[in-house]
Design a protein around this motif. Structure first.
Motif, mmCIF file in Angstrom:
data_model
loop_
_atom_site.group_PDB
_atom_site.id
_atom_site.type_symbol
_atom_site.label_atom_id
_atom_site.label_comp_id
_atom_site.label_asym_id
_atom_site.label_seq_id
_atom_site.Cartn_x
_atom_site.Cartn_y
_atom_site.Cartn_z
ATOM 1 N N UNK A 1 -6.963 -3.472 -15.952
ATOM 2 C CA UNK A 1 -7.722 -4.264 -14.978
ATOM 3 C C UNK A 1 -7.062 -4.323 -13.602
ATOM 4 N N UNK A 2 -5.741 -4.470 -13.565
ATOM 5 C CA UNK A 2 -5.046 -4.516 -12.273
ATOM 6 C C UNK A 2 -5.161 -3.185 -11.552
ATOM 7 N N UNK A 3 -5.114 -2.078 -12.298
ATOM 8 C CA UNK A 3 -5.260 -0.766 -11.682
ATOM 9 C C UNK A 3 -6.657 -0.588 -11.091
ATOM 10 N N UNK A 4 -7.666 -1.106 -11.786
ATOM 11 C CA UNK A 4 -9.027 -1.061 -11.257
ATOM 12 C C UNK A 4 -9.119 -1.837 -9.938
ATOM 13 N N UNK A 5 -8.518 -3.030 -9.921
ATOM 14 C CA UNK A 5 -8.523 -3.831 -8.705
ATOM 15 C C UNK A 5 -7.787 -3.161 -7.567
ATOM 16 N N UNK A 6 -6.670 -2.516 -7.870
ATOM 17 C CA UNK A 6 -5.893 -1.814 -6.852
ATOM 18 C C UNK A 6 -6.715 -0.651 -6.283
ATOM 19 N N UNK A 7 -7.323 0.136 -7.172
ATOM 20 C CA UNK A 7 -8.075 1.309 -6.749
ATOM 21 C C UNK A 7 -9.255 0.922 -5.855
ATOM 22 N N UNK A 8 -9.964 -0.125 -6.229
ATOM 23 C CA UNK A 8 -11.108 -0.570 -5.437
ATOM 24 C C UNK A 8 -10.673 -1.056 -4.058
ATOM 25 N N UNK A 9 -9.590 -1.851 -4.035
ATOM 26 C CA UNK A 9 -9.133 -2.407 -2.757
ATOM 27 C C UNK A 9 -8.550 -1.333 -1.847
ATOM 28 N N UNK A 10 -7.882 -0.346 -2.440
ATOM 29 C CA UNK A 10 -7.235 0.704 -1.644
ATOM 30 C C UNK A 10 -8.153 1.885 -1.380
ATOM 31 N N UNK A 11 -9.327 1.877 -2.022
ATOM 32 C CA UNK A 11 -10.279 2.991 -1.894
ATOM 33 C C UNK A 11 -9.636 4.318 -2.318
ATOM 34 N N UNK A 12 -8.924 4.247 -3.434
ATOM 35 C CA UNK A 12 -8.300 5.422 -4.041
ATOM 36 C C UNK A 12 -8.924 5.598 -5.425
ATOM 37 N N UNK B 1 0.830 -1.212 0.000
ATOM 38 C CA UNK B 1 0.000 0.000 0.000
ATOM 39 C C UNK B 1 0.864 1.263 0.000
ATOM 40 N N UNK B 2 0.276 2.350 -0.466
ATOM 41 C CA UNK B 2 0.930 3.656 -0.405
ATOM 42 C C UNK B 2 -0.161 4.714 -0.500
ATOM 43 N N UNK B 3 0.010 5.814 0.205
ATOM 44 C CA UNK B 3 -0.968 6.893 0.145
ATOM 45 C C UNK B 3 -0.810 7.650 -1.173
ATOM 46 N N UNK B 4 -1.941 7.923 -1.822
ATOM 47 C CA UNK B 4 -1.897 8.618 -3.108
ATOM 48 C C UNK B 4 -3.253 9.224 -3.393
ATOM 49 N N UNK B 5 -3.275 10.092 -4.401
ATOM 50 C CA UNK B 5 -4.521 10.733 -4.818
ATOM 51 C C UNK B 5 -5.242 9.940 -5.902
ATOM 52 N N UNK B 6 -4.470 9.326 -6.789
ATOM 53 C CA UNK B 6 -5.061 8.588 -7.900
ATOM 54 C C UNK B 6 -4.297 7.296 -8.173
#
Length: 491
Positions: A302-313, A287-292
């Motif tokens: 697809x992997x970016x979508x999965x990351x964004x959903x799981x990290x709530x970013x 994990x890492x804190x980020x805006x987008x």
């Protein structure tokens, strides 16, 4: 000068794709449609061979399927209700018309055409022996070795000859073969390369590297061809044979990461769903804190979508890809080469300026593309640039039908993750773990004693012997040993 686009020369090249049709009207036209769906697997050349009950007809050409097989006169010459096609990226043999598949030969038992996805890892040794015995090769492709082994086999039927030939080869293969009697398809005993079966109606069968090729022709997906299975489609119907000793299967795990289209089903799993799961595991592991969260188009999406959903970013398109740029472009000089990077990908500056961003990509090979993308984001004003990779570090070459650089050119074979991060000039860099990748594919974890996939590009654990490579390396090892002995004697 015509050169590969700078964003393409740092990707693993997608081996090949095969497609076969048995007992279908306009078989060649349907094969051309199937090859369109598999174009991502090989973009250097394409070929189709058909059989009309009396004669085999072949058209092979360099370049894409479109432009070579969308002409009525070309398809009109490929008559018959049986056809096989191939799209190629040269992993064995050079880029020339003589290496374009399907390859065809007139044998004593009749015509024989073969389309091959994979790589024979003892092809050079077999080739030398066949030449010594009098075989005359017409190409530099490893696939032709199979034809000569069939031709010189002492068995009577073509099916038995093919079995005899394949028992002599090592490596990876998914084959679609055509004979005067019908179609034979087979997959290597480990199932390294994919192959699926579908049907239009009873007695009309389709075989392809991916299920997406079945979708485009309206065929119903039946199942995957099993590892080590040989299926014969003929006027007698469909028969299945298992002529090889059963082994634990080792399908290529990189099909889930990058090679297959996301709308395909590989080994019973949706590629799109697996890639989203990979992103979710990445978010959990690194994990890492980020805006987008921003995908590197298109394979990282697809992997970016999965990351964004799981990290709530928030997921955003911070890189815009032009779909009107081919794999090559005109490059008259270094200055234009630098500008040419933006022909295919450009930063969405109003979005990323002043923001902390996470870039998600499928892999890092040489590292040059990742460096350019990070630089692009910096120039667009990103405050922080973190990169997350949807596969473990690619530290070893593939010898099963994927064109990877020599190991010393792979960034992960030379650098630690921290050093790779410095090389691409990112604020942080993280790769999914090998166990995390296995979890994303539906496994509990990687079985260290008997891996469930071929993951050699990440682990160096090759599932077969590599005869040709060993024979090249052994003389070098002996040379080094002799040099050490000489140095020892001198001291």
């Amino acid at each position: 000068m015509l050169t590969t686009h700078p964003f393409d020369d740092d990707k693993l090249k997608e081996e090949c794709g095969v497609f076969g049709v048995y007992n279908v009207d306009d078989a060649a036209a349907m094969t051309a449609l199937g090859l369109h769906a598999l174009q991502h697997r090989g973009q250097e050349a394409a070929g189709i061979t058909s059989f009309d009950g009396n004669e085999f007809h072949t058209h092979r050409a360099l370049g894409h399927v479109a432009g070579n097989f969308d002409q009525e006169e070309v398809i009109g010459r490929l008559k018959g209700r049986m056809a096989a096609g191939h799209v190629r990226y040269s992993t064995s043999g050079g880029t020339s018309l003589r290496n374009v598949q399907p390859l065809y030969a007139d044998l004593s038992v009749g015509g024989f055409a073969v389309a091959h996805n994979g790589n024979i890892s003892n092809a050079e040794k077999l080739r030398k022996e066949l030449v010594r015995r009098g075989s005359i090769f017409q190409s530099t492709s490893d696939t032709e070795v199979i034809i000569h082994l069939v031709a010189t086999s002492g068995f009577r039927t073509l099916l038995d000859r093919l079995i005899d030939a394949l028992k002599q080869v090592e490596g990876a293969y998914s084959l679609i073969c055509m004979t005067n009697e019908g179609m034979i398809v087979c997959r290597d005993p480990l199932g390294i390369r994919p192959l699926v079966m579908g049907k239009l109606d009873d007695g009309n069968y389709i075989f392809a590297s991916e299920t997406v090729a079945l979708d485009i022709v309206g065929a119903e997906y039946i199942r995957s061809v099993e590892p080590g299975e040989m299926i014969v489609a003929s006027h007698n119907g469909l028969t299945s044979h298992h002529p090889f000793p059963k082994q634990p299967s080792r399908p290529c795990i990189f099909e889930h990461v990058y090679f297959s289209r996301p709308d395909s089903i590989v080994n019973g799993s949706s590629v799109y769903s697996v890639r989203k799961a990979i992103g979710a595991v990445l978010a959990e592991e690194i994990p890492v804190e980020a805006d987008y969260v921003i995908p590197v188009p298109d394979s990282g999406t697809p992997a970016a979508l999965g990351y964004a959903e799981a990290a709530n970013i928030p997921f955003e398109l911070g890189i815009i890809r032009s779909h009107y740029v081919g794999r090559t472009f005109i490059q008259p000089g270094d200055g234009v080469r630098h500008l040419g990077v933006k022909l295919k990908h450009n930063a969405n500056k109003p979005l990323v300026e002043g923001k902390r961003i996470i870039l998600v990509d499928d892999s890092i090979v040489r590292g040059t593309t990742s460096l350019k993308i990070v630089q692009m984001m910096r120039e667009a004003g990103a405050a922080e640039v973190h990169m997350r990779i949807a596969s473990p570090p690619t530290s070893h070459s593939c010898f099963y039908g994927v064109d990877t650089p020599e190991r010393e050119k792979l960034l992960a074979s030379r650098f630690t993750v921290e050093e790779m991060c410095d090389f691409i000039q990112a604020d942080s860099l993280g790769f999914i773990s090998i166990d995390g990748l296995y979890r994303a594919t539906g496994e509990k974890e990687r079985n260290q004693a008997q891996p469930q996939h071929c993951d050699a590009c990440f682990t160096g654990c090759y599932p077969t012997t590599l005869t040709d490579l060993d024979e090249v390396e052994q003389p070098n090892q002996l040379k080094l040993l002799n040099e050490q002995v000489v140095r020892s004697e001198r001291t």
